[in-house]
Design a protein around this motif. Structure first.
Motif, mmCIF file in Angstrom:
data_model
loop_
_atom_site.group_PDB
_atom_site.id
_atom_site.type_symbol
_atom_site.label_atom_id
_atom_site.label_comp_id
_atom_site.label_asym_id
_atom_site.label_seq_id
_atom_site.Cartn_x
_atom_site.Cartn_y
_atom_site.Cartn_z
ATOM 1 N N ASN A 407 0.658 -1.287 0.045
ATOM 2 C CA ASN A 407 0.021 -0.042 0.105
ATOM 3 C C ASN A 407 0.758 1.134 0.003
ATOM 4 O OD1 ASN A 407 0.933 -0.051 2.578
ATOM 5 N ND2 ASN A 407 -1.037 -0.355 3.394
ATOM 6 N N TRP A 408 2.218 0.995 -0.043
ATOM 7 C CA TRP A 408 3.196 2.388 -0.243
ATOM 8 C C TRP A 408 3.638 2.255 -1.562
ATOM 9 C CZ3 TRP A 408 3.614 6.891 2.277
ATOM 10 C CH2 TRP A 408 3.032 6.608 3.495
ATOM 11 N N VAL A 409 3.309 1.734 -2.644
ATOM 12 C CA VAL A 409 4.139 1.705 -3.712
ATOM 13 C C VAL A 409 3.566 3.018 -4.212
ATOM 14 C CG1 VAL A 409 3.822 0.871 -6.194
ATOM 15 C CG2 VAL A 409 3.971 -0.381 -4.205
ATOM 16 N N ALA A 410 4.153 3.887 -5.245
ATOM 17 C CA ALA A 410 3.668 5.078 -5.908
ATOM 18 C C ALA A 410 2.640 4.859 -6.880
ATOM 19 C CB ALA A 410 4.899 5.755 -6.379
ATOM 20 N N ASP A 411 1.699 5.716 -6.962
ATOM 21 C CA ASP A 411 0.723 6.065 -7.957
ATOM 22 C C ASP A 411 1.143 7.027 -8.838
ATOM 23 O OD1 ASP A 411 -1.256 6.022 -9.746
ATOM 24 O OD2 ASP A 411 -2.843 6.252 -8.018
ATOM 25 N N TRP A 412 1.788 6.793 -9.716
ATOM 26 C CA TRP A 412 2.564 7.919 -10.821
ATOM 27 C C TRP A 412 1.348 8.446 -11.600
ATOM 28 C CZ3 TRP A 412 7.303 9.123 -9.748
ATOM 29 C CH2 TRP A 412 7.843 8.138 -9.113
ATOM 30 N N SER A 413 0.142 7.835 -11.444
ATOM 31 C CA SER A 413 -0.742 8.620 -12.215
ATOM 32 C C SER A 413 -1.289 9.974 -11.378
ATOM 33 C CB SER A 413 -2.132 7.814 -12.285
ATOM 34 O OG SER A 413 -2.740 7.608 -11.213
ATOM 35 N N ARG A 414 -0.728 9.768 -10.200
ATOM 36 C CA ARG A 414 -0.986 11.183 -9.288
ATOM 37 C C ARG A 414 0.116 12.023 -9.115
ATOM 38 N NH1 ARG A 414 -5.137 9.683 -4.406
ATOM 39 N NH2 ARG A 414 -6.115 8.016 -5.555
ATOM 40 N N LEU A 415 1.309 11.480 -9.741
ATOM 41 C CA LEU A 415 2.462 12.388 -9.275
ATOM 42 C C LEU A 415 3.295 12.707 -10.603
ATOM 43 C CD1 LEU A 415 3.694 9.527 -6.453
ATOM 44 C CD2 LEU A 415 2.737 11.993 -6.169
ATOM 45 N N ALA A 416 2.908 12.175 -11.663
ATOM 46 C CA ALA A 416 3.604 12.465 -13.053
ATOM 47 C C ALA A 416 2.930 13.025 -14.342
ATOM 48 C CB ALA A 416 4.390 11.320 -13.307
ATOM 49 N N LEU A 417 1.607 13.014 -14.075
ATOM 50 C CA LEU A 417 0.840 13.506 -14.981
ATOM 51 C C LEU A 417 0.613 15.205 -14.879
ATOM 52 C CD1 LEU A 417 -1.945 10.786 -15.472
ATOM 53 C CD2 LEU A 417 0.203 11.010 -16.697
ATOM 54 N N PRO A 418 0.525 15.940 -15.872
ATOM 55 C CA PRO A 418 0.356 17.367 -15.934
ATOM 56 C C PRO A 418 -1.032 17.850 -15.661
ATOM 57 C CG PRO A 418 0.561 16.864 -17.962
ATOM 58 C CD PRO A 418 0.643 15.538 -17.220
ATOM 59 N N GLN A 420 -3.401 18.241 -13.497
ATOM 60 C CA GLN A 420 -4.669 17.515 -12.564
ATOM 61 C C GLN A 420 -5.575 18.190 -11.985
ATOM 62 O OE1 GLN A 420 -3.712 13.383 -11.791
ATOM 63 N NE2 GLN A 420 -1.634 13.857 -11.816
ATOM 64 N N GLY A 421 -5.398 19.633 -11.724
ATOM 65 C CA GLY A 421 -6.353 20.113 -11.208
ATOM 66 C C GLY A 421 -6.536 20.269 -9.516
ATOM 67 N N HIS A 422 -5.660 19.266 -9.101
ATOM 68 C CA HIS A 422 -5.360 19.241 -7.721
ATOM 69 C C HIS A 422 -3.931 19.739 -7.299
ATOM 70 C CE1 HIS A 422 -8.876 16.740 -7.355
ATOM 71 N NE2 HIS A 422 -8.432 15.722 -8.436
ATOM 72 N N SER A 423 -3.937 20.621 -6.227
ATOM 73 C CA SER A 423 -2.779 21.279 -5.726
ATOM 74 C C SER A 423 -1.877 20.553 -5.110
ATOM 75 C CB SER A 423 -3.033 22.404 -4.722
ATOM 76 O OG SER A 423 -3.527 21.871 -3.486
ATOM 77 N N ASP A 424 -2.326 19.393 -4.622
ATOM 78 C CA ASP A 424 -1.293 18.384 -3.912
ATOM 79 C C ASP A 424 -0.765 17.311 -5.022
ATOM 80 O OD1 ASP A 424 -3.681 17.245 -3.908
ATOM 81 O OD2 ASP A 424 -3.542 16.320 -2.112
ATOM 82 N N ARG A 425 -1.069 17.517 -6.394
ATOM 83 C CA ARG A 425 -0.589 16.786 -7.455
ATOM 84 C C ARG A 425 0.543 17.519 -8.482
ATOM 85 N NH1 ARG A 425 -5.409 12.765 -9.477
ATOM 86 N NH2 ARG A 425 -5.856 11.880 -7.407
ATOM 87 N N ALA A 426 0.948 18.756 -7.648
ATOM 88 C CA ALA A 426 1.939 19.520 -8.051
ATOM 89 C C ALA A 426 2.849 19.997 -7.090
ATOM 90 C CB ALA A 426 1.391 20.786 -8.810
ATOM 91 N N THR A 427 4.201 20.499 -7.450
ATOM 92 C CA THR A 427 5.175 20.812 -6.708
ATOM 93 C C THR A 427 4.850 22.135 -6.064
ATOM 94 O OG1 THR A 427 6.397 22.048 -8.313
ATOM 95 C CG2 THR A 427 6.905 19.691 -8.036
ATOM 96 N N ARG A 428 5.681 22.563 -5.211
ATOM 97 C CA ARG A 428 5.491 24.029 -4.755
ATOM 98 C C ARG A 428 6.127 24.692 -5.988
ATOM 99 N NH1 ARG A 428 5.388 25.407 0.876
ATOM 100 N NH2 ARG A 428 7.310 26.856 0.319
ATOM 101 N N LYS A 429 5.988 26.127 -5.836
ATOM 102 C CA LYS A 429 6.588 26.857 -6.747
ATOM 103 C C LYS A 429 8.018 26.937 -6.217
ATOM 104 C CE LYS A 429 2.810 29.982 -7.935
ATOM 105 N NZ LYS A 429 2.371 31.458 -7.624
ATOM 106 N N ILE A 430 8.968 27.280 -7.239
ATOM 107 C CA ILE A 430 10.266 27.410 -7.323
ATOM 108 C C ILE A 430 10.655 28.835 -6.852
ATOM 109 C CG2 ILE A 430 12.584 27.367 -8.230
ATOM 110 C CD1 ILE A 430 11.244 25.624 -10.432
#
Length: 590
Positions: A407-418, A420-430
């Motif tokens: 249950n700790w495997v990465a779900d890349w659909s949440r972490l690598a797709l551009p 997505q409309g959810h703030s926590d599926r993006a980085t903080r600003k540089i």
């Protein structure tokens, strides 16, 4: 192999004046029963300065105090939703992966570069250049995945041999997860969802890699494989066996490292479709390694750089052939030194911009993140602190698991797709604001070396100690080479809370490069990419590593106006690997 226990490779030259009990480079490079080569003759990769003749930094009590105050002013608590970027989180940790692949050695905490002191004085640049060696080749060659390095000892050879799958020597060896009933992701569909761990290797009875073999080696060399309990050395079965131990320091970069392992193996699977040698395992391994290196190099230059840098600066650097990076090298193209020289302006400052992109929590998967219909989650998000569990830096009791729970495997659909409309599926600003957890890094040891726990303090004081030129001197240095960079105005530099620390002090005319790169990204790049100076430093270096290396994809024939393109290489998923989603699809993780 790179045999270090934690981030930054706290390693020391094997010289009497630095050998003070921390990990030495002979240990990091796997020397057990051989004579370790003289430091000056070992052939390490090297560092230098883009602008060695820049004005010397001013150390001392006042500067040390100012930098500590600036570090505090950079911490944002609580975070603001306005500080989210449009960049998928994978790019934060792809940057860390790249950093570990090309450099190691600037972050050690003893002797030469120690920052655990009440007052920091700068070191003369010639001394820094002479005594800080790169434990990596300084090339985009995936040493962190395949093992190897500029200097490798006898145990390193045994260790690197263990990275390959015993059942098929053309493939790399991955690990499996511990199944949690009812809590497994759809992808990957196979069990190879964790890094290779020590318990699996020991069960394979590989030559030279039994538990007794490890016990017979020098204690310092095998420290990360054992823990001391009640006076006895007990094996750590969950210790990752990978080319660079730093890639198991957090779960994000560990899962990304796994993706590259899986992609190599998928390339092997389709070798027969792309002209690869299929009858000789060693030839097939070498061919797949080269294919993956080309893909990786292409992604760094054509996907990563345009995403995190100003695209106009990247285009200019590529068109000009990274001339500032070339000037730093000993030899002109196309005859590079065995290891390319990396600039301190990049390694100690410019390329540490990713620290500002780190989130305090992630939408990691459906169990530790946003729940899916009919499937209740365990936590609504995965706190950054939990990213260090189930890794080489994990702490009890969670580290009792031998393998990563399913249950700790990465779900890349949440972490690598551009987008997505959810703030926590993006980085903080540089930008010049950094997430609170980076002020107290749990993966750094307690006790001595407390500055290592605070990334802001670490970066600012390290830059001072190693005499990295100020931002203003870097801008002047580029101008002297005919490259104009628009500086921040005084009002821009002094904006927000950090300006109160800088205004009217030593930091105003000589601003620390790391901080300036972040502030510049905040102003010029609107937090979505680096500004002009940061983009130039990062693009010159990373593009230079491809352009200057005659064995990189850049110099291979292909369909992109005569140059190699991923459509000319292996396509495990039936499509060219031209971005991070297609890379993860090819690895059967997305």
């Amino acid at each position: 192999m790179l045999n270090v226990k934690g981030h930054g490779g706290h390693t020391l030259p094997d010289k009497a004046n630095y050998n003070t009990g921390r990990t030495t480079v002979s240990t990091a490079c796997g020397f057990a029963n051989q004579d370790y080569p003289d430091w000056d003759e070992a052939g390490f990769g090297s560092f230098g300065y883009f602008f060695e003749d820049a004005a010397e930094n001013q150390g001392g009590a006042e500067m040390t105090k100012l930098l500590n105050e600036l570090a505090v002013a950079m911490v944002e608590n609580p975070p603001s939703a306005a500080d989210d970027s449009s960049i998928p989180p994978v790019f934060t940790y792809l940057g860390q992966f790249i950093d570990h692949d090309v450099t190691a050695g600037t972050d050690r905490e003893e002797g030469l570069s120690e920052i655990d002191a009440p007052v920091i004085e700068t070191l003369p640049r010639p001394d820094v250049r002479e005594n800080v060696g790169n434990l990596r080749h300084g090339a985009l060659n995936l040493d962190s995945v395949y093992g190897g390095g500029p200097v490798q000892g006898d145990f390193a050879t045994v260790y690197d041999n263990a990275l390959r799958f015993p059942g098929d020597r053309s493939k790399l060896w991955a690990g499996t997860v511990t199944s949690v009933p009812g809590q497994t992701l759809d992808l990957p569909a196979d069990p190879a969802a964790d890094l290779l761990r020590l318990d699996r290797v020991l069960k394979a009875n590989l030559p030279g890699f039994s538990e007794q073999d490890l016990r017979d080696l020098p204690h310092s060399l095998t420290a990360r494989f054992f823990t001391d309990k009640d006076g006895e050395r007990e094996i750590i079965p969950q210790q990752a066996i990978i080319g660079d131990a730093r890639n198991d320091e957090n779960l994000f970069v560990a899962q990304l490292h796994l993706a590259f392992i899986r992609l190599h193996n998928k390339i092997v699977d389709v070798a027969h479709l792309h002209g690869g040698p299929v009858h000789d395992k060693q030839e097939l391994f070498t061919w797949a390694r080269r294919e993956l290196q080309y893909i990786y190099q292409w992604l760094v230059v054509n996907v990563y750089l345009p995403k995190i840098c100003d695209p106009l600066v990247v285009a200019d650097v590529l068109a000009a052939g990274a001339p500032v990076f070339e000037k730093l090298q000993d030899n002109p193209r196309p005859a590079p030194a065995p290891s390319m020289r990396l600039p301190f302006e990049f390694s100690v400052a410019g390329f540490r911009f990713g620290h500002s992109m780190v989130r305090a929590a992630y939408d990691w998967n459906k169990f530790f993140g946003r729940e899916e219909p009919g499937e209740p989650n365990l936590l609504p998000e995965a706190p950054f602190s939990l990213m260090f569990q189930f890794t080489g830096n994990g702490k009890a009791p969670m580290r009792g698991e031998l393998r990563l729970p399913s249950n700790w495997v990465a779900d890349w659909s949440r972490l690598a797709l551009p987008d997505q409309g959810h703030s926590d599926r993006a980085t903080r600003k540089i930008d010049s604001k950094v997430a609170l957890p980076l002020q107290k890094m749990d993966n750094e040891p307690d006790g001595k070396h407390q500055p290592m726990k605070d990334l802001m303090v670490r970066n600012l004081l390290r830059g001072l100690r190693l005499n990295v030129p100020s931002a203003q001197d870097c801008i002047k240095g580029f101008a002297d080479q005919g490259i104009a960079i628009n500086p921040l105005s005084r009002d821009e530099l002094l904006s927000d809370g950090t300006g109160d620390v800088i205004r009217g002090t030593l930091l105003e005319p000589c601003t620390p490069l790391w901080f300036y790169v972040l502030k510049e990204a905040e102003i010029q790049g609107k937090g979505q990419h680096l500004g002009e100076l940061g983009s130039r430093i990062v693009a010159e270096t990373l593009a230079g590593l491809a352009i200057y290396d005659p064995n990189s994809y850049w110099h291979q024939p292909g369909s992109d106006n005569g140059r190699w393109h991923p459509r000319d290489g292996a396509q495990p998923n039936g499509e060219p690997v031209v971005d991070m989603p297609s890379m993860l699809r090819a690895a059967a993780l997305l």
